[in-house]
Design a protein around this motif. Structure first.
Motif, short mmCIF file in Angstrom:
data_model
loop_
_atom_site.label_atom_id
_atom_site.label_comp_id
_atom_site.label_asym_id
_atom_site.label_seq_id
_atom_site.Cartn_x
_atom_site.Cartn_y
_atom_site.Cartn_z
N LEU A 292 -5.27 31.38 -36.27
CA LEU A 292 -5.21 30.57 -35.05
C LEU A 292 -4.09 31.04 -34.15
N ARG A 293 -2.93 31.25 -34.74
CA ARG A 293 -1.77 31.66 -33.95
C ARG A 293 -2.02 33.00 -33.26
N ALA A 294 -2.71 33.89 -33.95
CA ALA A 294 -3.04 35.18 -33.35
C ALA A 294 -3.93 35.03 -32.12
N LEU A 295 -4.73 33.98 -32.09
CA LEU A 295 -5.61 33.71 -30.95
C LEU A 295 -4.90 32.97 -29.81
N GLY A 296 -3.68 32.51 -30.05
CA GLY A 296 -2.98 31.71 -29.05
C GLY A 296 -3.16 30.22 -29.23
N VAL A 297 -3.72 29.82 -30.37
CA VAL A 297 -3.86 28.40 -30.71
C VAL A 297 -2.63 27.99 -31.51
N ASN A 298 -2.01 26.87 -31.14
CA ASN A 298 -0.77 26.47 -31.81
C ASN A 298 -0.85 25.13 -32.52
N LEU A 299 -2.02 24.49 -32.51
CA LEU A 299 -2.20 23.18 -33.14
C LEU A 299 -3.57 23.13 -33.79
N ASP A 300 -3.59 22.79 -35.07
CA ASP A 300 -4.87 22.59 -35.74
C ASP A 300 -5.04 21.11 -36.03
N PHE A 301 -6.23 20.60 -35.76
CA PHE A 301 -6.57 19.22 -36.12
C PHE A 301 -7.05 19.21 -37.57
N ALA A 302 -6.14 19.52 -38.44
CA ALA A 302 -6.35 19.56 -39.88
C ALA A 302 -4.96 19.44 -40.52
N PRO A 303 -4.88 18.94 -41.75
CA PRO A 303 -5.95 18.70 -42.71
C PRO A 303 -6.51 17.27 -42.65
N VAL A 304 -7.71 17.11 -43.19
CA VAL A 304 -8.28 15.78 -43.38
C VAL A 304 -7.53 15.11 -44.53
N ALA A 305 -6.99 13.92 -44.25
CA ALA A 305 -6.22 13.18 -45.25
C ALA A 305 -7.01 11.97 -45.78
N ASP A 306 -8.27 11.88 -45.42
CA ASP A 306 -9.10 10.78 -45.90
C ASP A 306 -9.45 10.98 -47.37
N VAL A 307 -9.58 9.88 -48.07
CA VAL A 307 -10.02 9.89 -49.46
C VAL A 307 -11.48 9.44 -49.46
N ASN A 308 -12.38 10.32 -49.83
CA ASN A 308 -13.81 10.04 -49.66
C ASN A 308 -14.32 9.14 -50.78
N ILE A 309 -13.99 7.85 -50.67
CA ILE A 309 -14.33 6.88 -51.70
C ILE A 309 -15.82 6.57 -51.73
N ASN A 310 -16.43 6.55 -50.56
CA ASN A 310 -17.84 6.18 -50.46
C ASN A 310 -18.71 7.43 -50.51
N PRO A 311 -19.50 7.62 -51.55
CA PRO A 311 -20.31 8.84 -51.66
C PRO A 311 -21.38 8.93 -50.58
N ARG A 312 -21.66 7.82 -49.90
CA ARG A 312 -22.66 7.83 -48.82
C ARG A 312 -22.00 7.95 -47.44
N ASN A 313 -20.75 8.29 -47.42
CA ASN A 313 -20.02 8.44 -46.16
C ASN A 313 -20.72 9.49 -45.30
N PRO A 314 -21.17 9.11 -44.09
CA PRO A 314 -21.95 10.04 -43.28
C PRO A 314 -21.13 11.01 -42.45
N VAL A 315 -19.81 10.86 -42.43
CA VAL A 315 -19.02 11.66 -41.50
C VAL A 315 -17.86 12.41 -42.16
N ILE A 316 -17.40 11.97 -43.33
CA ILE A 316 -16.30 12.66 -44.00
C ILE A 316 -16.85 13.53 -45.14
N GLY A 317 -17.26 12.93 -46.22
CA GLY A 317 -17.90 13.69 -47.30
C GLY A 317 -17.08 14.90 -47.73
#
Length: 426
Positions: free
Chosen positions: A179-204
């Motif tokens: 990312l830094r090589a491309l000129g990107v300085n911020l990543d919207f990661a990591p995901v800190a959610d705990v995927n408790i619901n196995p039917r979660n449609p958006v995290i999983g």
């Protein structure tokens, strides 16, 4: 569509991060060089000096991170004209002076390595007074906005299955270097959610797993890895999106965890990220009535963003909203009022407002009327400037080099690491 969620348009103690030496005293640096650290006092002094010279309009601009359309800073686009009243990304930046921008393939921002480098350099050139946060949604796995330019690392669930946090750190460092090589300085990661619901449609599989005791060290390691690469990291989606049966892109999820359940199930990965000095935490467009009975999503909840995140967990860095164009945050209030309420709740960065001019005008009017006090505005701007100082981009953004980017992206070393993670996955 969250900057970090899986939709086509898509989504956390950090004050006093050290910055770099003033631009006049350090040599030109490439986009892949990790910035040196200065003292906390030095960073704070430089932030205060920049803040003191900013107009109210400039301060309000810092709160926004829009999507700009086109493959180059000077590309004329009907979308830019319709959304911002100007034709090119460079003119939008000159007019509104946003704190940052976020890149997406669907906005024609991602074509090839040299084009992205030229775009990020051009965007930074349009913001000479205060460099931009240039963000990307590069979680790897399902959410990989810079594919196929970057190394194809396994997603979080695969890394989590190895049981080895060092692999999470190495993957984040390699991703950050690209990312830094491309000129990107911020990543919207990591995901800190705990995927408790196995039917979660958006995290999983975007989560490291379903056990907070195993997810927390993975999140902490990933934050360290991004920092090793000189990239700002974002833990998301606070206070937790792991037990939902509704996608917040299209509806408003309700999670009925008690406070004790939240402490045990949702909070540990965010607390771990905070201990690692995570730069940013992204809010979730979810309702947790046991944490805030108002019915408002966490993005608009002062008890959650200020009470839990700031006061209970001690987070002093930047709070970003999830994308404000998502249905989960737009059900109750208009697009202008949502932006104002997010700031009042404790957010600092307004991500992807669907009607930029309406949101900008609403926040500016709220500041001018005193509804958003001047001190509250300065708090958010100071946090954003402190983040920039800590990542070496307060005075001057590093220039990305296309040849260096082509050497770094999808290097043999990074591809071997991706293969190693896949082999160790269970």
């Amino acid at each position: 569509m969250a900057a970090g969620c899986a939709g086509s348009g898509a989504a956390e103690p950090a004050a006093g991060r050290a910055g770099t030496a003033p631009a006049a005293s350090r040599p030109a640096e490439s986009a892949t060089a990790t910035p040196a650290r200065a003292t906390d006092a030095s960073a704070s002094s430089r932030v205060d000096a920049v803040l003191a010279k900013m107009s109210v309009e400039e301060k309000v601009g810092q709160l926004f991170m829009p999507v700009l359309y086109g493959p180059a800073a000077d590309t004329v686009s009907g979308e830019n004209q319709a959304r911002f009243g100007v034709g090119t990304p460079a003119k939008m930046i000159a007019k509104y002076r946003p704190g940052g921008v976020i890149l997406f393939p669907w906005a024609q921002n991602v074509k090839n390595v040299r084009q992205v480098v030229a775009l990020t350099n051009g965007l930074q050139a349009a913001s000479p007074r205060i460099p931009l946060l240039v963000g990307a949604d590069q979680e790897n796995g399902l959410v990989s906005r810079l594919a196929p330019l970057v190394t194809k690392f396994p997603g979080a669930s695969v890394i989590g299955s190895t049981g080895d946090p060092s692999l999470a750190r190495r993957a984040a460092e390699a991703t950050g270097a690209e990312l830094r090589a491309l000129g990107v300085n911020l990543d919207f990661a990591p995901v800190a959610d705990v995927n408790i619901n196995p039917r979660n449609p958006v995290i999983g599989p975007r989560a490291y797993g379903s056990d907070p005791k195993k997810v927390a060290p993975m999140v902490a390691a990933a934050v360290r890895g991004f920092h090793d690469a000189g990239i700002a990291a974002t833990a998301k989606h606070f206070p937790g999106h792991g037990d939902t049966g509704v996608d917040s892109h299209t509806g408003l999820p309700v999670i009925r965890h008690s406070r004790a359940q939240w402490d045990r199930l949702d909070a540990p990965p965010f607390a771990a990220a905070i201990r690692e000095d995570v730069d940013m935490i992204m809010s979730a467009h979810v309702v947790m009535p046991k944490l805030d009975p108002s019915g408002d999503p966490a993005t608009l909840s002062k008890p959650i963003l200020t009470g839990l995140l700031r006061q209970r967990l001690g987070f002093e860095g930047v709070v970003s909203t999830d994308a404000l164009d998502m249905a989960g945050v737009r059900k109750k209030y208009g697009d202008g009022e949502v932006a104002v309420r997010a700031i009042l709740a404790g957010a600092d960065l307004l991500l992807m407002p669907p009607d930029y001019r309406k949101a900008h005008a609403a926040v500016l009017a709220a500041v001018e009327s005193g509804r958003i006090p001047a001190e509250r505005l300065d708090e958010s701007v100071r946090r954003l400037l402190t983040l920039k100082a800590g990542r070496g981009i307060l005075e001057r953004a590093p220039a990305a080099d296309p040849a260096e980017a082509e050497r770094t992206l999808r290097s043999a070393e990074h591809r071997e690491l991706a293969s190693l993670i896949s082999r160790k996955a269970r």
